[in-house]
Design an enzyme around this catalytic site. Structure first.
Site, PDB file in Angstrom:
ATOM      1  N   ASP A 216      79.415  89.263  12.167  1.00 56.77           N
ATOM      2  CA  ASP A 216      78.214  89.215  12.515  1.00 56.77           C
ATOM      3  C   ASP A 216      78.417  87.754  11.933  1.00 56.77           C
ATOM      4  O   ASP A 216      79.344  87.109  11.042  1.00 56.77           O
ATOM      5  CB  ASP A 216      77.072  90.028  11.838  1.00 56.77           C
ATOM      6  CG  ASP A 216      75.572  89.267  12.619  1.00 56.77           C
ATOM      7  OD1 ASP A 216      75.294  88.360  12.694  1.00 56.77           O
ATOM      8  OD2 ASP A 216      75.486  90.652  13.068  1.00 56.77           O
ATOM      9  N   HIS A 253      71.268  91.518  24.789  1.00 58.20           N
ATOM     10  CA  HIS A 253      70.111  91.692  25.254  1.00 58.20           C
ATOM     11  C   HIS A 253      68.956  90.325  24.611  1.00 58.20           C
ATOM     12  O   HIS A 253      68.516  89.245  25.777  1.00 58.20           O
ATOM     13  CB  HIS A 253      68.760  92.723  25.482  1.00 58.20           C
ATOM     14  CG  HIS A 253      68.412  92.898  24.667  1.00 58.20           C
ATOM     15  ND1 HIS A 253      66.829  94.066  24.551  1.00 58.20           N
ATOM     16  CD2 HIS A 253      69.053  92.865  22.998  1.00 58.20           C
ATOM     17  CE1 HIS A 253      67.171  94.050  22.979  1.00 58.20           C
ATOM     18  NE2 HIS A 253      68.251  92.983  22.371  1.00 58.20           N
TER      19      HIS A 253
END
Length: 350
Positions: A216, A253
């Site tokens: 990340d 998304h």
């Protein structure tokens, strides 16, 4: 006969309209119940309790008992709590819905509820019509910056978002772990956009033969607990650590098709074996946006959130997923439906 049918249809339409018009009140009532810790008070009694006992648990010297009674009446009507009639007074109890309001429960949705109902977070919806009419993102028109930049400059909102994502992750990972077999994977599993590593840690605990790399942004992994995984900071749009398989949960998304294709291409380029795969946990919308699945309303609602907050963010149908997978070089895929909002998409190079 015709006029009677039309009148009935009009009445049904009016009732449906009012249901949607006042729908926001349910969310506000959920927040109110959380702030008063009504579910926690009932749970600590380990059984149905009276309104007076709930009031005592709230512990306010100036509590308005009549207002509390009306709130409970609404929450019972919405099937958020159960009510039993006794000889003396009504008794209130938890049900399968209100259990998600328990703040310390493993599957709590309390933080997600607080974030969604936060006035700062909800405010971009008042700019949605402007963004549709003029173009652009409602969140940017509200905050003057992107949603991500707003979080970066607002520690309290950022914490609320992270807490919400953590409880949502825990709920989904429980369902994923119960319905998807990671034992067939080998070598290294890279969790792309894995946050502080909660999901990956759960996977490697159950499947200790896997080596886990949690990937990340540097500022995210810098505060991540050690766990039993390796934390790596970086930018998924630039390069992704090498691995045998890749896991991407509710990340794509947030981004438009071009960005998603880039992330998937980076996964393909970092795949040590062509027999590896990318495992995507994300919403797959039904072709019309609605179907007979109990989670369809939540899924189409999530698409409205993506529309409002993120540039290019969207929930996708299977056809839309197929398009970006093929563009990224994944010739074969399968969709595995599981009993939650997301599905599992397995993507293969060959």
């Amino acid at each position: 006969m015709t006029s009677i049918t039309q009148d009935a249809a009009t009445i049904q339409g009016q009732a449906r309209f009012f249901h949607h018009l006042y729908g926001g009140i349910s969310a506000a009532a959920l927040r109110c119940a959380l702030e008063l810790d009504i579910a926690g008070i009932i749970n600590r009694h380990q059984g149905p309790i009276t309104l007076s006992q709930i009031a005592h648990g709230i512990g306010s010297s100036s509590l308005d008992v009549d207002s509390l009674s009306r709130l409970m009446r609404f929450l019972v009507h919405q099937q958020i709590f159960d009510q039993q009639e006794s000889e003396e007074k009504p008794l209130y109890s938890l049900n399968e819905c209100s259990k998600f309001l328990l703040k310390d429960a493993r599957n709590t949705l309390s933080s997600l509820t607080m974030m969604i109902t936060d006035p700062l977070i909800f405010s971009p919806f008042y700019k949605l019509s402007q963004s549709i009419e003029e173009g652009g993102i409602a969140a940017f028109k509200t905050y003057g910056v992107s949603t991500w930049d707003m979080f970066a400059s607002n520690p309290e909102a950022h914490k609320g978002f992270n807490d919400a994502m953590a409880c949502s992750t825990m709920l989904n990972i429980n369902v994923i772990m119960s319905n998807y077999d990671f034992s067939t994977l080998k070598g290294t599993l890279v969790d792309v956009g894995g946050g502080v590593g909660v999901t990956l840690n759960e996977i490697v605990i159950k499947y200790p033969h896997l080596k886990g790399i949690n990937f990340d942004m540097p500022d995210v992994v810098s505060s991540a607990p050690a766990y039993g995984v390796t934390h790596v900071g970086g930018d998924m749009f630039t390069a992704i650590p090498q691995g045998d398989s890749f896991f991407i949960k509710t990340i794509l998304h947030n981004w438009g098709d071009d960005k998603c294709v880039q992330v998937l291409k980076n996964c393909r380029e970092s795949m040590t074996e062509r027999t590896g795969k990318v495992i995507i946990a994300d919403i797959v919308l039904s072709p019309t946006g609605t179907g007979d699945d109990v989670f369809d309303e939540a899924r189409i609602g999530m698409d409205m959130l993506m529309l409002t907050y993120f540039d290019g963010g969207k929930e996708r149908t299977e056809v839309e997923w197929k398009r970006i997978l093929e563009e990224a070089g994944f010739r074969r895929y399968s969709v595995i439906k599981i009993p939650t909002t997301v599905s599992i998409i397995e993507a293969y190079i060959e």
